[in-house]
Design an enzyme around this catalytic site. Structure first.
Site, PDB file in Angstrom:
ATOM      1  N   GLU A  51      32.747  45.763  -9.791  1.00  9.72           N
ATOM      2  CA  GLU A  51      31.468  45.737 -10.510  1.00  9.72           C
ATOM      3  C   GLU A  51      30.685  47.034 -10.343  1.00  9.72           C
ATOM      4  OE1 GLU A  51      29.442  41.381 -10.632  1.00  9.72           O
ATOM      5  OE2 GLU A  51      29.915  42.082  -8.633  1.00  9.72           O
TER       6      GLU A  51
ATOM      7  N   ARG B 156      19.246  42.049 -17.755  1.00 10.92           N
ATOM      8  CA  ARG B 156      19.961  41.322 -18.805  1.00 10.92           C
ATOM      9  C   ARG B 156      20.762  42.255 -19.707  1.00 10.92           C
ATOM     10  NH1 ARG B 156      17.609  36.172 -19.096  1.00 10.92           N
ATOM     11  NH2 ARG B 156      18.644  35.798 -21.088  1.00 10.92           N
TER      12      ARG B 156
ATOM     13  N   TRP C 159      22.291  44.276 -24.426  1.00  8.78           N
ATOM     14  CA  TRP C 159      23.656  44.317 -23.897  1.00  8.78           C
ATOM     15  C   TRP C 159      24.538  44.197 -25.132  1.00  8.78           C
ATOM     16  CZ3 TRP C 159      27.923  40.917 -23.723  1.00  8.78           C
ATOM     17  CH2 TRP C 159      28.943  41.307 -22.837  1.00  8.78           C
TER      18      TRP C 159
ATOM     19  N   GLU D  22      35.879  37.723  -3.999  1.00 13.50           N
ATOM     20  CA  GLU D  22      34.500  38.200  -4.127  1.00 13.50           C
ATOM     21  C   GLU D  22      34.400  39.671  -3.709  1.00 13.50           C
ATOM     22  OE1 GLU D  22      32.031  37.142  -5.647  1.00 13.50           O
ATOM     23  OE2 GLU D  22      30.292  38.121  -4.783  1.00 13.50           O
TER      24      GLU D  22
ATOM     25  N   LYS E  80      33.040  42.567  -6.161  1.00  7.13           N
ATOM     26  CA  LYS E  80      31.913  43.460  -5.836  1.00  7.13           C
ATOM     27  C   LYS E  80      32.324  44.910  -6.058  1.00  7.13           C
ATOM     28  CE  LYS E  80      29.135  41.300  -5.822  1.00  7.13           C
ATOM     29  NZ  LYS E  80      29.312  40.134  -6.322  1.00  7.13           N
TER      30      LYS E  80
ATOM     31  N   ASN F 195      18.867  37.744 -29.073  1.00  8.04           N
ATOM     32  CA  ASN F 195      19.787  37.675 -27.931  1.00  8.04           C
ATOM     33  C   ASN F 195      20.843  36.636 -28.283  1.00  8.04           C
ATOM     34  OD1 ASN F 195      20.998  37.381 -25.403  1.00  8.04           O
ATOM     35  ND2 ASN F 195      19.441  35.915 -24.716  1.00  8.04           N
ATOM     36  N   GLY F 196      22.120  36.938 -27.998  1.00  5.78           N
ATOM     37  CA  GLY F 196      23.177  35.979 -28.320  1.00  5.78           C
ATOM     38  C   GLY F 196      24.048  36.493 -29.447  1.00  5.78           C
TER      39      GLY F 196
ATOM     40  N   LYS G  10      23.301  40.820 -15.979  1.00  4.73           N
ATOM     41  CA  LYS G  10      23.169  39.794 -14.945  1.00  4.73           C
ATOM     42  C   LYS G  10      23.284  38.381 -15.501  1.00  4.73           C
ATOM     43  CE  LYS G  10      21.343  38.745 -10.660  1.00  4.73           C
ATOM     44  NZ  LYS G  10      22.650  38.883 -10.019  1.00  4.73           N
TER      45      LYS G  10
ATOM     46  N   CYS H 101      20.765  39.757 -23.957  1.00  6.79           N
ATOM     47  CA  CYS H 101      19.745  40.796 -23.983  1.00  6.79           C
ATOM     48  C   CYS H 101      18.444  40.214 -23.428  1.00  6.79           C
ATOM     49  CB  CYS H 101      19.542  41.247 -25.405  1.00  6.79           C
ATOM     50  SG  CYS H 101      21.111  41.623 -26.218  1.00  6.79           S
TER      51      CYS H 101
ATOM     52  N   HIS I 236      54.963  38.281  -4.533  1.00  2.30           N
ATOM     53  CA  HIS I 236      55.410  37.795  -5.840  1.00  2.30           C
ATOM     54  C   HIS I 236      54.958  38.723  -6.970  1.00  2.30           C
ATOM     55  CE1 HIS I 236      57.023  34.189  -4.090  1.00  2.30           C
ATOM     56  NE2 HIS I 236      55.864  33.970  -3.455  1.00  2.30           N
TER      57      HIS I 236
HETATM   58  C1  G6P Z   1      27.362  37.804 -14.394  1.00  2.00           C
HETATM   59  C2  G6P Z   1      26.717  38.377 -13.162  1.00  2.00           C
HETATM   60  C3  G6P Z   1      27.415  37.837 -11.910  1.00  2.00           C
HETATM   61  C4  G6P Z   1      27.378  36.331 -11.907  1.00  2.00           C
HETATM   62  C5  G6P Z   1      27.967  35.750 -13.207  1.00  2.00           C
HETATM   63  C6  G6P Z   1      27.680  34.268 -13.327  1.00  2.00           C
HETATM   64  O1  G6P Z   1      28.655  38.267 -14.531  1.00  2.00           O
HETATM   65  O2  G6P Z   1      26.804  39.777 -13.176  1.00  2.00           O
HETATM   66  O3  G6P Z   1      26.752  38.316 -10.765  1.00  2.00           O
HETATM   67  O4  G6P Z   1      28.105  35.850 -10.818  1.00  2.00           O
HETATM   68  O5  G6P Z   1      27.356  36.375 -14.335  1.00  2.00           O
HETATM   69  O6  G6P Z   1      26.294  34.100 -13.451  1.00  2.00           O
HETATM   70  P1  G6P Z   1      25.489  32.838 -13.006  1.00  2.00           P
HETATM   71  O7  G6P Z   1      24.058  33.151 -13.340  1.00  2.00           O
HETATM   72  O8  G6P Z   1      26.009  31.683 -13.821  1.00  2.00           O
HETATM   73  O9  G6P Z   1      25.722  32.645 -11.565  1.00  2.00           O
END
Ligand code: G6P
Length: 615
Positions: free
Chosen positions: A494, A27, A76, A487, A491, A102-103, A610, A2, A510
């Site tokens: 997400e 966050r 979050w 990736e 994307k 947070n946490g 994020k 958060c 497979h």
């Molecule tokens: C979250 C973000 C991703 C990111 C990942 C790792 O899932 O949405 O975009 O790649 O965390 O985060 P970091 O800050 O360690 O790259």
């Protein structure tokens, strides 16, 4: 993960908090809330409105203000749904203490039982609420708020940060943290606390990082930091990177941050490459703090990361093994921690993290340090916890990334890791200086190639329009095309919420091939290993898949390839090892175009955040 902000000594405390919450939304945004000291009591407002909770809080607090001390939070959700009842700040039974967190408090159930037995009433399903009732107990026993927080932290197990205010000490904000970031800051006559510097940019002149288990007592004209035993401690002063200014954290005319950040990729690459070469042509990585001798001694590399950073780490494996001839493993940080990895003093463990705060990566690096290895972090945030704790750091210089789906930081990570691979090769003598120099020159071509790829967005939009209502996607590639495929799929899931899987193309037969039917989309990276990829494309097309091929310019035969319906062209990259930084761009654009067509908020995808500071 958060977002937290606290302010004291500012007549516009509420405005500062709300503005900070806007900047901390990345966050988490399941709910938002604020509490201030008002008159001789506390005032609180909370809102939970999906990805628009901060806006809803703005409406709820319209016309309020004038308080000098307060705390705010964007959530979050972990324990308890995203409702107003579960929104922070939480208050104690007396309504005189408010707290944000947070946490995760891992022993919250046990603490809640004990507190309920002692007569405390709970009004949420969060793990957080135990903290405020524990504070209440300590304060009722005569402890001052700072001492009370220290006592609470000694009982609360987990990785967390916590900030609280009390109506009985109206100009005080107390804050503590364990394993998740929290910084304190001040200016003349005002004090601040926040999860991250972006919340306070332009407000404070002095910034300090709180270390694990420290407690800060922030007042308008003073800052006191104590260790767990109550002894006075010096907080670590932070110098704030001028690139991280308020303007950089705004949309600058784009519809959203994701679009802006995709278009900043050429600049992010340029800045990441800037000033890495000495006058004699050799690479210098000043901020690394690990000398050539340290790195020459390394006989194995392990890269740990999460999400998009993990995919960048996969690219590093190919580059380090090829150029520096060092065995390299890449592992998801949350798995690495618990599998008793074989590490020794000649192993180099590299954490890759945009934020430098992701808890799983942070703890993986700590695990590595406990095993006596050297650790290095590739981070976009100077002074992030990982960067402070690791033996060395290599910074991507992408500037603040706000969109939850990483774009410019991912590409900057790929580039930084390629530079690191070249530097390792140089120091180990596995590549001669001319070869390193030539490859480094070719890296400098990437900004232009990425710019050119971004200029082809219309082509991508047309493909997105043609794909229409497809709901199932496979992204396939081989060799370096594999991390790019992963990736691309990430994307898409997400931000579009469409089902998307990345696969090494050779694995299709497979299992995944069983899922392919008319309507399934297969996005295939034709390079590298084009001949093998061509067969895999034919296999998918034969089962009715709609194939989108990603092909380099100068691949004329692609249009006639059996089964290919759409082609996304990318400029040819002179050195194939650098191709991922270009190939990923149309996949970002495709995910973006599909998500926009679905009307999704690309910057704030549902259920995600994020910076992930929970396990
Ligand atoms: C979250 C973000 C991703 C990111 C990942 C790792 O899932 O949405 O975009 O790649 O965390 O985060 P970091 O800050 O360690 O790259």
């Amino acid at each position: 993960m958060c977002g937290i902000i606290g302010v004291t000594g500012d007549d516009g405390a509420l405005e500062v908090i709300i503005d900070g919450l806007h900047r901390l939304e990345y966050r988490g945004y399941d709910s938002a809330g604020v509490a201030t000291v008002r008159g001789d009591g506390l005032w609180r407002a909370r809102a939970a409105d999906g990805t628009h909770s901060v806006e809803a809080l703005v409406t709820a607090t319209a016309g309020c203000g004038g308080d000098r001390t307060g705390i705010g939070h964007t959530r979050w959700a972990t324990h308890g749904g995203p409702t107003v009842e579960n929104a922070h700040p939480h208050v104690d039974c007396t309504g005189r203490i408010a707290l944000v967190h947070n946490g995760i408090i891992e022993n919250h159930a046990e603490l809640a039982d004990a507190l309920a037995g002692a007569g405390h009433r709970f009004s949420s399903q969060t793990d957080t609420e135990v903290l405020v009732h524990l504070l209440e107990t300590e304060v009722a026993g005569g402890a001052a708020l700072g001492d009370a927080l220290r006592a609470v932290m000694s009982r609360a197990v987990g990785a967390y940060s916590v900030v609280a205010i009390s109506a009985d000490d109206p100009e005080l904000v107390v804050a503590g943290r364990r394993s998740v970031p929290l910084l304190v800051a001040n200016d003349d006559g005002a004090g601040f606390v926040a999860s991250d510097v972006s919340a306070l940019l332009g407000r404070a002149t002095r910034y300090f990082a709180l270390e694990d288990d420290q407690v800060a007592e922030v007042r308008p004209a003073s800052l006191r930091v104590t260790d767990p035993d109550g002894a006075e401690a010096e907080p670590t002063a932070l110098s704030v990177d001028p690139a991280w200014d308020v303007v950089a954290a705004q949309k600058g005319g784009y519809d959203d941050f994701m679009s802006k950040e995709m278009h900043e990729q050429p600049r992010a690459i340029e800045d990441t490459l800037f000033d890495r070469r000495d006058h004699d042509g050799s690479l210098v990585l000043d901020e690394l703090h690990l000398g050539p001798d340290d790195l020459r001694a390394v006989d194995k590399v392990v890269v740990v990361a999460c999400g998009s950073s993990y995919h960048a780490g996969m690219v590093a494996k190919y580059a380090i093994e090829r150029w520096a001839r060092l065995p390299t493993e890449v592992e998801i940080a949350s798995e690495f921690r618990y599998r008793e990895p074989v590490l020794h003093e000649r192993t180099l463990v590299i954490g890759v993290s945009q934020s430098g705060e992701t808890l799983d990566t942070l703890e993986a690096l700590r695990e590595a340090r406990r095993a006596g290895t050297r650790t290095l972090v590739v981070s976009n945030v100077v002074h992030a916890t990982m960067a402070r704790e690791a033996d060395g750091a290599l910074y991507t210089r992408a500037g603040p990334e706000i969109g939850v789906a990483s774009t410019k930081c991912h590409v900057a990570q790929i580039v930084a890791l390629e530079v690191l691979a070249l530097a390792l090769a140089q120091w180990r003598g596995t590549l001669g200086r001319p070869a390193v120099s030539l490859l480094f020159d070719q890296l400098h071509e990437l900004p232009e190639l990425v710019e050119e790829t971004l200029g082809r967005s219309k082509e991508v939009e047309a493909v997105a329009a043609a794909l229409g209502g497809a709901r199932d996607y496979f992204f396939i590639g081989r060799h370096l095309g594999y991390p790019v495929a992963l990736e691309g799929a990430l994307k898409l899931k997400e931000i579009s919420y469409l089902r998307a899987e990345g696969y090494p193309a050779g694995e299709l037969k497979h299992g995944p091939l069983a899922l392919i039917e008319p309507g399934t989309v297969v996005v295939a990276l034709l390079d590298p290993l084009r001949e093998k990829m061509t067969s895999n494309v034919a296999e998918a097309a034969a089962r009715g898949a709609t194939v989108v091929a990603l092909a380099s310019d100068g691949t004329p035969e692609v249009a006639g390839l059996a089964g290919v319906e759409h082609v996304l062209h990318v400029p040819a990259v002179p050195e194939p090892m650098f191709a991922p930084a270009v190939q990923v761009v149309p996949l970002q654009l495709l995910a973006y175009a599909l998500a926009r067509r679905l009307g999704n908020d690309v910057d704030r995808p549902r259920n995600l955040a994020k910076t992930v500071t929970v396990e």
